[in-house]
Scaffold this motif. Structure first.
Motif: not given
Length: 234
Positions: A53-58, A81-90
């Protein structure tokens, strides 16, 4: 592509230095990416563990979210990796209201699936064609489902880490290791629970790779070398 590829690491939050060290050890030029111009200059990108969530907002604040989506759509190789996996998910299960991703991999990922920081653990998994690797899971997601174009590269037996790993999590508690957190908070001797269904923890779709674990924290660079080979193939 240059003889020595330039691979960026999204440097908004998370395990940036660890990924840059792993990439350098794999024979490429590692570059920190914080701005659209820096993103435009790299051949591929690593999205580190951290807090999705922090990564998305930043990414929105730094005007990177749409450029990231465009580069992915255009075929730029990326590894999360980890949160990065979430960021690449549809698709995300258990995300906060309005949470957005970069997308690109046809999968549904459950955020915080393996539990909180105290539930961090390590497990041996078979990764692609690289043999058995020791995988570090810290507040990790897992993949609930994949589309027909997604190749499963690794699974962990039984859910792992805690007996109620399949129970719903508090989405407000974040995912991945918090900014500045270092390796584990893993319970001594914690291993995958052999009971229950195997969980998907590594996938590939075309030029996109994702793992729910943190290979950058182990000193074993086989996942990064696998990604570097993907980049060199294009």
């Amino acid at each position: 592509m240059a003889t020595v590829p330039a691979i960026g690491v999204l440097a908004l939050q998370g395990d940036v230095r660890e990924h840059m060290r792993a990439l350098a050890s794999s024979g490429v030029r590692a570059v920190a990416v914080r701005r659209p111009a820096e993103l435009a200059a790299v051949d591929a990108l690593v999205i580190p563990g951290g807090e999705s969530t922090t990564m998305w907002k930043l990414a929105e604040a730094f005007e990177l979210l749409e450029p990231l989506r465009l580069r992915i759509k255009e075929g730029m190789p990326a590894y999360g990796s980890c949160a990065g996996m979430i960021m690449l998910a549809d698709r995300i299960e258990g995300g906060v209201e309005g949470q957005q991703t970069i997308g690109g991999i046809d999968m549904s990922v459950r955020r915080n699936a393996f539990g909180r920081q105290v539930d961090s653990f390590e497990a041996d998994i078979d990764f692609a064609d690289r043999g058995t690797i020791r995988a570090v899971f810290i507040r990790a997601p897992w993949v609930e489902s994949v589309g027909p174009g997604v190749e499963v590269l690794g699974r962990v037996p039984g859910g792992a880490g805690r007996s109620d790993a399949s129970a719903p999590r508090d989405a407000s508690r974040g995912d991945g290791d918090e900014a500045g957190a270092r390796t584990p908070a893993a319970r001594p001797g914690a291993v995958a629970d052999p009971a229950g269904d195997d969980r998907i923890v590594a996938v590939r779709q075309g030029p996109l790779l994702a793992t729910s674990f943190h290979p950058e924290l182990t000193g074993d660079w086989r996942v990064h070398s696998y990604f570097v080979e993907m980049v060199r193939e294009l």
